[in-house]
Enzyme design. Structure first.
Site, PDB file in Angstrom:
ATOM      1  N   SER A   1     -11.269  -0.456  -0.361  1.00 18.99           N
ATOM      2  CA  SER A   1      -9.967  -0.484   0.318  1.00 18.99           C
ATOM      3  C   SER A   1     -10.124  -0.794   1.798  1.00 18.99           C
ATOM      4  O   SER A   1      -9.240  -1.401   2.414  1.00 18.99           O
ATOM      5  CB  SER A   1      -9.255   0.866   0.175  1.00 18.99           C
TER       6      SER A   1
ATOM      7  N   ASP B   1       0.838  -1.203   0.000  1.00 14.54           N
ATOM      8  CA  ASP B   1       0.000   0.000   0.000  1.00 14.54           C
ATOM      9  C   ASP B   1       0.873   1.253   0.000  1.00 14.54           C
ATOM     10  O   ASP B   1       1.958   1.260  -0.578  1.00 14.54           O
ATOM     11  CB  ASP B   1      -0.909  -0.051   1.241  1.00 14.54           C
TER      12      ASP B   1
ATOM     13  N   ILE C   1      -8.487   1.302  18.915  1.00  8.97           N
ATOM     14  CA  ILE C   1      -9.488   0.391  18.379  1.00  8.97           C
ATOM     15  C   ILE C   1      -9.041  -1.058  18.562  1.00  8.97           C
ATOM     16  O   ILE C   1      -7.994  -1.334  19.137  1.00  8.97           O
ATOM     17  CB  ILE C   1      -9.738   0.670  16.889  1.00  8.97           C
TER      18      ILE C   1
ATOM     19  N   TYR D   1      -8.131 -10.812 -11.893  1.00  9.07           N
ATOM     20  CA  TYR D   1      -7.402 -11.950 -12.461  1.00  9.07           C
ATOM     21  C   TYR D   1      -8.044 -13.245 -11.973  1.00  9.07           C
ATOM     22  O   TYR D   1      -8.364 -13.380 -10.786  1.00  9.07           O
ATOM     23  CB  TYR D   1      -5.926 -11.914 -12.050  1.00  9.07           C
TER      24      TYR D   1
ATOM     25  N   HIS E   1      -3.685   5.987   4.267  1.00  9.09           N
ATOM     26  CA  HIS E   1      -4.431   4.891   3.648  1.00  9.09           C
ATOM     27  C   HIS E   1      -3.903   3.528   4.118  1.00  9.09           C
ATOM     28  O   HIS E   1      -4.662   2.658   4.557  1.00  9.09           O
ATOM     29  CB  HIS E   1      -4.345   5.001   2.126  1.00  9.09           C
TER      30      HIS E   1
ATOM     31  N   ASP F   1      16.161  -2.301   5.741  1.00 11.19           N
ATOM     32  CA  ASP F   1      14.762  -2.739   5.629  1.00 11.19           C
ATOM     33  C   ASP F   1      14.308  -3.450   6.907  1.00 11.19           C
ATOM     34  O   ASP F   1      13.834  -4.585   6.887  1.00 11.19           O
ATOM     35  CB  ASP F   1      14.565  -3.639   4.410  1.00 11.19           C
TER      36      ASP F   1
END
Length: 521
Positions: free
Chosen positions: A374, A155, A232, A321, A214, A191
């Site tokens: 999404s 994302d 949450i 797909y 997002h 990374d």
């Protein structure tokens, strides 16, 4: 047992039920109570006896009494400090009188996360919720038999520093943050939390701008820390078995490319992800991305799109797909109907999930509501991850079928999805016998050596044994933690390069692994 004793016990249960009904719900994963003072209702005590309580004279420090029959009652004191005096007075009147605090009881139907009340897709009293609470309760005593699962959120990147994701974020243990070195020689520098493929660089150490909203929203639905008293609840975190991997393929405008997405897919699989959330898409098919998905063993949970398009007639990709490792998800609103903007497809969109007004995380320790397919996809991703952990060895195509075959039927969705229903976590987790998968698919892996000392230039071939010898466990992947010290081939041949130590990890196709420590002298 005397009749009045039986009645007394029945009445105690009735009184406890009344307390549960009156309380605002607070979730624990077992219906229990403790005897701690913090778990008792202030200044309230339950008295009981085999004799009638109707004739007792109330001490001066008792404000009121409420009877539930003649053998049990609830008294309220002016202050707890008078408890000893009150107890002494009551026992002088009825010798077998018992008195105890009026404890709070918690159901298995909510959480102590303050934002949970806004998560309509998770709550048990929501007609169109995903049965999250029943699923979580079902797993509560089964986590010891569950395997670990890594979910790649492909994302915009997400705020892995968010207060409500702590403990649930995947990290690359072979990498050292911020030193500018590819410590594990996997081709990517720094990374530790994943990688930024939209910029071909390490992820920002402060991913708190709106650029990450997002992806953070998606990550929250999947894995926000449940029952930590803040924010949450996330679908997977109560299990303790799921980590989310940050794979940034979209830039600050929300746009990505074939290159960044395919690179992200390959990175995710190489680093152990088995489920991918892909809340992105395009109206144009892309052979590069399609082939990467087709060749992967991961399950891809994909958003169906937001243009009220019939995907059966004109596709939306990658969700359209026709591969067995893709789950296509539509957006359902709080009324159980297809949301006005959601794409659909009787033969191409598998199921619906809550996607309208979804309350989740935003970057920078914030929270917000968003709407779209999404937002629906992460619900399915979360349940897929739990199922992957619960059913060892289950394949991507089996996961897809399991989830699609165990939705909640809904006539409003019959014409819009393959399943004709919406996500049901509990049905997915209870649809099959876990023991079948444990017996037939769990792969134990052992190596011919767990440690080995080699001289520079010398080689040794590690031999792996799988029990049972199942195709679910092959092919094997060999990885060296320090390639400058020791390399390893795809056949297990280890070659010593320079003095030092390295760990060779051998991983099965269904994510079981074993290690060998190599010491080079």
């Amino acid at each position: 047992m005397r009749i009045n004793t039986i009645l007394k016990r029945i009445t105690v249960l009735a009184l406890a039920a009344a307390v549960i009904t009156m309380m605002s719900a607070t979730l624990t994963w077992a219906a229990t109570t403790t005897s701690s003072a913090s778990n008792a209702i202030k200044n309230q005590y339950v008295i009981s006896s085999d004799h009638s309580l109707k004739a007792i004279r109330l001490p001066s420090h008792v404000k009121s009494i409420t009877y539930a029959g003649s053998h049990i009652a609830l008294i309220k004191l002016t202050d707890t400090k008078y408890l000893g005096t009150v107890k002494k007075s009551l026992k002088s009147q009825i010798s077998d009188l018992a008195i105890q605090p009026n404890y709070k009881y918690h159901t298995c139907s909510s959480t102590n996360d303050p934002g949970y009340s806004q998560q309509w897709g998770l709550q048990s009293d929501s007609t169109y919720g995903v049965n999250f609470e029943s699923g979580s309760t079902f797993l509560a005593d089964k986590t010891s038999s569950m395997s670990n699962t890594v979910v790649a959120v492909i994302d915009t990147g997400f705020d892995f520093t968010h207060e409500d994701l702590q403990g649930n974020v995947w990290t690359n243990s072979g990498e050292i943050a911020g030193n500018g070195i590819d410590d594990d020689n996997n081709g990517y520098i720094d990374d530790v939390y994943g990688f930024n493929f939209s910029g071909i660089k390490a992820l920002s150490q402060t991913p708190t701008s709106t650029e990450y909203d997002h992806g953070t929203h998606c990550a929250g639905t999947i894995a926000a820390t449940t029952n930590n008293g803040i924010g949450i609840s996330g679908i997977t975190s109560a299990s303790g078995k799921v980590k989310i991997m940050d794979v940034k393929v979209l830039d600050r405008s929300g746009a990505g490319s074939s290159f960044s997405i395919v690179a992200g897919i390959k990175y995710a699989e190489k680093n152990g992800a088995t489920v991918c959330n892909m809340s992105l898409g395009s109206a144009a098919p892309d052979d590069l991305i399609g082939n990467a998905i087709k060749a992967s063993k991961m399950l891809f949970v994909c958003a169906a799109g937001n243009s009220y398009n019939d995907n059966d007639n004109s596709g939306f990709y990658p969700t359209s797909y026709p591969y067995s490792n893709i789950l296509s998800v539509a957006n359902m609103n709080v009324y159980g109907r297809l949301s006005a903007t959601s794409n659909y497809g009787k033969t191409s969109v598998d199921l619906a999930a809550p996607g309208a007004g979804v309350y989740s995380l935003a970057a920078g320790n914030k929270y917000e509501k968003m709407t779209g397919t999404s937002m629906a996809a992460p619900f399915v991703t979360g349940v897929a991850a739990l199922a992957h952990s619960y059913y060892p060895g289950i394949t991507a195509s089996e996961l897809r079928q399991l989830i699609t075959n165990n939705t909640t039927a809904n006539s409003e969705l019959t014409a819009f999805t393959v399943s004709g229903g919406f996500l049901n976590e509990y049905k997915v987790l209870t649809a099959k016998d876990q023991n079948y998968y444990l017996t037939n698919y769990t792969t134990a892996i052992s190596l011919s050596a767990t440690s080995k000392t080699l001289k520079v230039g010398k080689s040794y071939t590690l031999k792996a044994t799988l029990t049972p010898s199942s195709k679910q466990g092959t092919p094997l992947t060999y990885k060296s933690s320090r390639k400058n010290v020791a390399t390893v081939t795809s056949k297990g041949k280890v070659t010593a390069k320079e003095k030092g130590t390295a760990t060779i990890t051998v991983t099965t196709a269904n994510n079981y692994s074993a290690t060998c420590k190599i010491t080079v002298k």
